[in-house]
Design a protein around this motif. Structure first.
Motif, short mmCIF file in Angstrom:
data_model
loop_
_atom_site.label_atom_id
_atom_site.label_comp_id
_atom_site.label_asym_id
_atom_site.label_seq_id
_atom_site.Cartn_x
_atom_site.Cartn_y
_atom_site.Cartn_z
N ALA A 1 9.89 23.94 -41.85
CA ALA A 1 10.80 23.96 -40.70
C ALA A 1 10.95 25.38 -40.15
CB ALA A 1 12.15 23.39 -41.10
N SER A 2 11.09 26.35 -41.05
CA SER A 2 11.24 27.75 -40.61
C SER A 2 9.96 28.24 -39.94
CB SER A 2 11.59 28.64 -41.80
OG SER A 2 12.79 28.20 -42.42
N LEU A 3 8.80 27.93 -40.53
CA LEU A 3 7.54 28.37 -39.95
C LEU A 3 7.30 27.76 -38.57
CD1 LEU A 3 4.84 29.85 -40.18
CD2 LEU A 3 3.93 27.85 -41.38
N CYS A 4 7.56 26.46 -38.43
CA CYS A 4 7.37 25.80 -37.13
C CYS A 4 8.33 26.34 -36.08
CB CYS A 4 7.54 24.29 -37.28
SG CYS A 4 6.21 23.48 -38.18
N ALA A 5 9.57 26.65 -36.49
CA ALA A 5 10.53 27.23 -35.54
C ALA A 5 10.06 28.60 -35.07
CB ALA A 5 11.91 27.33 -36.20
N ILE A 6 9.52 29.39 -35.99
CA ILE A 6 9.01 30.72 -35.61
C ILE A 6 7.81 30.60 -34.67
CG2 ILE A 6 7.89 32.80 -36.51
CD1 ILE A 6 9.63 32.50 -39.01
N LEU A 7 6.92 29.64 -34.96
CA LEU A 7 5.76 29.43 -34.08
C LEU A 7 6.20 28.96 -32.70
CD1 LEU A 7 3.26 27.74 -36.56
CD2 LEU A 7 3.20 30.07 -35.67
N ALA A 8 7.25 28.14 -32.63
CA ALA A 8 7.78 27.71 -31.33
C ALA A 8 8.31 28.90 -30.54
CB ALA A 8 8.88 26.67 -31.53
N ILE A 9 8.96 29.85 -31.23
CA ILE A 9 9.46 31.05 -30.57
C ILE A 9 8.30 31.91 -30.07
CG2 ILE A 9 10.74 33.19 -30.94
CD1 ILE A 9 12.49 31.68 -32.93
N VAL A 10 7.26 32.02 -30.90
CA VAL A 10 6.08 32.80 -30.48
C VAL A 10 5.46 32.18 -29.24
CG1 VAL A 10 3.74 33.46 -31.15
CG2 VAL A 10 5.60 33.66 -32.80
N CYS A 11 5.35 30.86 -29.21
CA CYS A 11 4.80 30.19 -28.02
C CYS A 11 5.67 30.44 -26.79
CB CYS A 11 4.68 28.68 -28.28
SG CYS A 11 3.40 28.22 -29.46
N GLY B 1 6.22 27.97 -12.08
CA GLY B 1 6.34 28.98 -13.12
C GLY B 1 7.77 29.15 -13.59
N LYS B 2 8.74 29.06 -12.65
CA LYS B 2 10.15 29.21 -13.02
C LYS B 2 10.59 28.06 -13.92
CE LYS B 2 14.79 29.76 -11.13
NZ LYS B 2 15.35 28.74 -12.05
N ARG B 3 10.16 26.84 -13.59
CA ARG B 3 10.52 25.69 -14.41
C ARG B 3 9.92 25.81 -15.82
NH1 ARG B 3 9.52 20.83 -9.97
NH2 ARG B 3 11.24 21.42 -8.55
N LEU B 4 8.68 26.28 -15.87
CA LEU B 4 8.04 26.47 -17.18
C LEU B 4 8.77 27.56 -17.97
CD1 LEU B 4 4.26 26.28 -16.17
CD2 LEU B 4 5.64 24.51 -17.30
N ASP B 5 9.22 28.59 -17.27
CA ASP B 5 9.96 29.66 -17.95
C ASP B 5 11.28 29.12 -18.53
OD1 ASP B 5 7.97 31.41 -17.37
OD2 ASP B 5 9.01 32.37 -15.68
N ASP B 6 11.90 28.19 -17.82
CA ASP B 6 13.14 27.59 -18.33
C ASP B 6 12.88 26.85 -19.64
OD1 ASP B 6 14.54 28.57 -16.18
OD2 ASP B 6 14.38 26.73 -15.00
N VAL B 7 11.76 26.15 -19.71
CA VAL B 7 11.39 25.46 -20.96
C VAL B 7 11.14 26.48 -22.06
CG1 VAL B 7 9.71 23.94 -22.06
CG2 VAL B 7 10.43 23.51 -19.71
N ALA B 8 10.48 27.57 -21.71
CA ALA B 8 10.19 28.61 -22.70
C ALA B 8 11.48 29.21 -23.26
CB ALA B 8 9.32 29.70 -22.07
N LYS B 9 12.48 29.38 -22.41
CA LYS B 9 13.76 29.93 -22.87
C LYS B 9 14.46 28.98 -23.84
CE LYS B 9 14.43 32.69 -18.69
NZ LYS B 9 15.23 32.86 -17.45
N ILE B 10 14.29 27.68 -23.61
CA ILE B 10 14.87 26.71 -24.54
C ILE B 10 14.20 26.81 -25.91
CG2 ILE B 10 15.15 24.24 -25.01
CD1 ILE B 10 15.37 23.79 -22.01
N LEU B 11 12.87 26.94 -25.90
CA LEU B 11 12.15 27.06 -27.17
C LEU B 11 12.50 28.35 -27.90
CD1 LEU B 11 8.56 25.80 -26.23
CD2 LEU B 11 10.42 24.55 -27.31
N ALA B 12 12.95 29.36 -27.16
CA ALA B 12 13.28 30.64 -27.79
C ALA B 12 14.43 30.51 -28.79
CB ALA B 12 13.62 31.68 -26.73
N GLY B 13 15.23 29.48 -28.64
CA GLY B 13 16.34 29.27 -29.57
C GLY B 13 16.02 28.28 -30.67
N ALA B 14 14.73 28.08 -30.97
CA ALA B 14 14.34 27.07 -31.95
C ALA B 14 14.91 27.36 -33.33
CB ALA B 14 12.81 26.99 -32.02
N LEU B 15 14.84 28.61 -33.77
CA LEU B 15 15.30 28.96 -35.12
C LEU B 15 16.81 28.74 -35.25
CD1 LEU B 15 13.92 29.93 -37.67
CD2 LEU B 15 14.59 32.26 -37.08
#
Length: 236
Positions: free
Chosen positions: A64-74, A19-33
């Motif tokens: 590009a903006s929409l996909c970045a926002i969806l990545a942040i939502v994920c 779960g921690k490793r998955l959370d690290d990936v999620a934090k990376i996606l949080a900076g998509a925009l």
């Protein structure tokens, strides 16, 4: 003698580590925009150009903006999932979807930045000047275009017209015509200066510049992405 064997992690500890490793990936996606915006800026897409692209309904910028926002939502959804066996499975699925959105956003951002920053290939006619008497006019003007394909040309025509400023009085013969090639950056920049002698029946002068790569919609009033630029001048 002590027992040097490594302690076997419990299932709960294993799930927590995953779960921690998955959370690290999620934090990376949080900076998509921010990442997408950084790529656009690195490719020369300033805020002014972004506003122009949005005004022209440039689809890559929107995608590009929409996909970045969806990545942040994920990424946010993934961070909220509890690290259990089933939770990690759901988090993995959500993150895979987020990574897909993230990669699409990055790819489309490059396309959008290149499309918006490179110009549109439409010519412009500026700084028009007419000097001298009617019988010996000196006409001068500038032709400029950005983003012209290397194989395309900007065609320029000058014609004496009737009183309606639309009908050439000399048939299909132009007083001036040229085909301008772009430089290595896709830019056409030309200062045209020429003498003109208008016959008595002439009512004015028509200047037309068009992108020869278009092939259609060469009428001045046509609603085309690369329609021609037309300038009409009435001569008393």
């Amino acid at each position: 003698m002590g027992d040097d064997r490594e302690a076997v992690p419990t299932p709960d500890e294993i799930q927590a580590r995953v779960g921690k490793r998955l959370d690290d990936v999620a934090k990376i996606l949080a900076g998509a925009l921010i990442t997408v915006a950084g790529i656009m800026t690195a490719l020369g897409l300033s805020s002014d150009v972004v506003f122009v692209a949005l005004n022209n309904k440039s689809w890559p910028i929107y995608v590009a903006s929409l996909c970045a926002i969806l990545a942040i939502v994920c990424s946010i959804v993934a961070l909220l999932i509890h690290p259990t066996r089933r939770g990690n499975l759901w988090e993995t699925c959500v993150l895979i979807l987020g990574v897909v959105f993230y990669m699409v956003a990055l790819s489309v951002a490059v396309i959008g930045a290149a499309k918006a920053a490179d110009g549109n290939g439409r010519p412009n006619i500026t700084d028009v000047k007419i000097e001298g008497p009617r019988s010996h006019l000196q006409l001068s003007f500038d032709v400029h275009a950005d983003g012209v394909e290397m194989w395309a040309t900007i065609q320029v025509y000058v014609t004496a017209t009737g009183a309606d400023l639309d009908t050439p009085i000399r048939g299909s013969v132009d007083d001036y015509s040229s085909e301008l090639r772009p430089d290595d950056t896709g830019t056409v920049e030309q200062r045209v200066s020429m003498p003109m002698t208008l016959p008595p029946e002439a009512g004015g002068i028509s200047i037309t510049a068009l992108n020869a790569s278009n092939g259609t919609d060469d009428l001045c009033e046509s609603r085309s992405h690369r329609g021609p630029t037309c300038t009409r001048i009435r001569i008393p």
